[in-house]
Design a protein around this motif. Structure first.
Motif, PDB file in Angstrom:
ATOM      1  N   TRP A 187     -13.828 -47.921 -34.021  1.00  0.00           N
ATOM      2  CA  TRP A 187     -12.468 -47.817 -34.522  1.00  0.00           C
ATOM      3  C   TRP A 187     -11.542 -46.647 -33.881  1.00  0.00           C
ATOM      4  N   ARG A 188     -12.113 -45.678 -33.530  1.00  0.00           N
ATOM      5  CA  ARG A 188     -11.349 -44.569 -33.153  1.00  0.00           C
ATOM      6  C   ARG A 188     -10.665 -45.006 -31.765  1.00  0.00           C
ATOM      7  N   LEU A 246      -7.376 -47.245 -32.367  1.00  0.00           N
ATOM      8  CA  LEU A 246      -6.308 -46.631 -33.037  1.00  0.00           C
ATOM      9  C   LEU A 246      -5.178 -46.612 -32.224  1.00  0.00           C
ATOM     10  N   GLY A 247      -3.935 -46.874 -32.858  1.00  0.00           N
ATOM     11  CA  GLY A 247      -2.846 -46.721 -31.911  1.00  0.00           C
ATOM     12  C   GLY A 247      -2.481 -47.839 -30.992  1.00  0.00           C
ATOM     13  N   TRP A 259      -7.561 -55.228 -36.361  1.00  0.00           N
ATOM     14  CA  TRP A 259      -7.293 -54.333 -37.594  1.00  0.00           C
ATOM     15  C   TRP A 259      -7.342 -55.125 -38.841  1.00  0.00           C
ATOM     16  N   TRP A 310     -10.016 -44.834 -45.744  1.00  0.00           N
ATOM     17  CA  TRP A 310      -8.984 -44.782 -44.342  1.00  0.00           C
ATOM     18  C   TRP A 310      -7.895 -43.788 -44.481  1.00  0.00           C
ATOM     19  N   ARG A 334      -8.261 -41.045 -42.319  1.00  0.00           N
ATOM     20  CA  ARG A 334      -8.301 -41.446 -40.800  1.00  0.00           C
ATOM     21  C   ARG A 334      -6.835 -41.758 -40.389  1.00  0.00           C
ATOM     22  N   LEU A 335      -5.887 -42.388 -41.203  1.00  0.00           N
ATOM     23  CA  LEU A 335      -4.888 -42.735 -40.574  1.00  0.00           C
ATOM     24  C   LEU A 335      -3.630 -41.866 -41.089  1.00  0.00           C
ATOM     25  N   ALA A 369      -2.760 -48.698 -38.516  1.00  0.00           N
ATOM     26  CA  ALA A 369      -3.685 -48.393 -37.716  1.00  0.00           C
ATOM     27  C   ALA A 369      -3.276 -48.680 -36.307  1.00  0.00           C
ATOM     28  N   TRP A 383      -0.615 -46.302 -35.064  1.00  0.00           N
ATOM     29  CA  TRP A 383      -1.017 -44.912 -35.529  1.00  0.00           C
ATOM     30  C   TRP A 383      -0.675 -44.024 -34.219  1.00  0.00           C
TER      31      TRP A 383
END
Length: 382
Positions: A73-74, A77-78, A86, A106, A109-110, A167, A170
């Motif tokens: 998931w990292r 992101l973005g 997502w 989350w 994380r966000l 997400a 991001w």
């Protein structure tokens, strides 16, 4: 289910058939946010007519590319191309766990990427969480409990859409928001935020200048620091109140973009009751970071002359007047800003908060009438 509740559920269902952005300019879909505010303020009878008009500009949801997993998931992101992936992830998680648990996982994380999409991901999530908590309070039960498909719960589908959009867009901002040593009030800290030099393009371009903007780093550290989670609601309220009044004098620079300097901290304030206490202080820091960055991105160097404001901001004397004017105007940003401003007025009794709503109507109407570009979402213009 009340009539207003039915309208909101129908509205969410209509927007679930639309994408998170539209127009080919990275412009965010504000529909779910605006209709939640409209219903909450007693305008459910206007919602479907408003949606009929608003959805004409929207697009279908994008298709997925590949699953987002706990392992990768990292890396996703973005990446807006992964927004459907997502959303699918959050639909699955919300079907398996209570929504508060998913949010608690989350949210931290966000939060570092709250500025992405001009904070619309966080704002969309906050409108929905506000609605979820109200529904739970009314029913006395957990309307977001886990245990099966979420298709029959429009609120949970909307939460998945909001988290998925956040997400996918991001984006971190230059500077370190995690700790501060400042002592300024919210109004004083906002007044110390410098404007970026080139304000001709969208949010990513503007906030990209912060690293080389004189005074940005010191301004970011200027807001009064808090360590006690119990002090966070008051700090975020003060930040929202100050940013609403700031809009009154600085919205002649970029009327649409500057709205989000107020609605971003409001979003975090509204979600706090659904979060574990240990997330409150870092959430306040990130909210300040976002509000300061958007203030720098959208505020011109000079405030408008006070005598000019006196000519254009009379006629609204109550919170009801302010919301009525916003609903009558119909622009999604005006509605969201009025929703924030009337809460600021309720806390402070400061009539400049109501005047700021009139100013928002005036400035956005002027931009539309003159054909001036309207920068929003992640980038370009309408």
């Amino acid at each position: 289910m009340s009539d207003d509740e039915s309208v909101l559920m129908e509205a969410y269902q209509r927007f679930h058939a639309t994408g998170p952005e539209w127009g080919g300019h990275h412009l965010s879909n504000h529909g779910p946010m605006a209709v939640e505010a409209m219903v909450r303020h007693g305008y459910a009878d206007t919602v479907h007519r408003w949606i009929d008009n608003y959805t004409q500009r929207l697009e279908e949801p994008p298709r997925g590319l590949a699953p987002v997993t706990e392992d990768d998931w990292r890396e996703a992101l973005g990446d807006l191309k992964r927004v459907a992936d997502w959303t699918t992830l959050f639909q699955r998680e919300l079907a398996e766990r209570p929504w508060r648990e998913v949010l608690a996982t989350w949210w931290p994380r966000l939060m570092p990427g709250i500025i992405g999409g001009t904070a619309h991901g966080a704002i969309r999530v906050a409108h929905l969480v506000h609605s979820l908590m109200a529904a739970e309070a009314d029913s006395g039960s957990g309307s977001g409990s886990a245990g099966g498909p979420i298709d029959d719960n429009p609120r949970l589908v909307e939460l998945a859409d909001g988290l998925g959009y956040w997400a996918a867009c991001w984006r971190p901002v230059t500077g370190e928001p995690s700790r501060r040593t400042g002592s300024l009030t919210a109004a004083g800290a906002l007044a110390a935020v410098p404007s970026v030099a080139d304000q001709q393009k969208g949010v990513p371009y503007r906030v990209g200048q912060l690293a080389t903007t004189d005074g940005w780093q010191s301004a970011l550290g200027g807001l009064r620091a808090v360590d006690d989670p119990e002090q966070v609601p008051a700090l975020l309220s003060q930040l929202t109140d100050a940013s609403v009044v700031h809009y009154l004098s600085y919205s002649h620079g970029q009327a649409v973009m500057l709205v989000h300097a107020s609605t971003a901290p409001t979003a975090v304030l509204r979600v706090l009751p659904a979060l574990p206490r240990e997330l409150w202080v870092p959430s306040a820091d990130a909210a300040w970071h976002a509000s300061a960055a958007l203030t720098a991105a959208a505020s011109p160097p000079q405030a408008v002359d006070a005598s000019e404001l006196a000519v254009h901001t009379d006629g609204v004397t109550t919170a009801e007047d302010a919301m009525a004017r916003a609903i009558d105007h119909g622009d999604e940003h005006v509605i969201k800003f009025a929703d924030t401003a009337v809460e600021a007025f309720a806390r402070t009794g400061e009539r400049d908060a109501l005047a700021a709503v009139s100013r928002c109507v005036e400035m956005i109407s002027h931009a539309e009438a003159s054909g001036r570009s309207r920068i929003d979402g992640r980038g370009s213009s309408t």
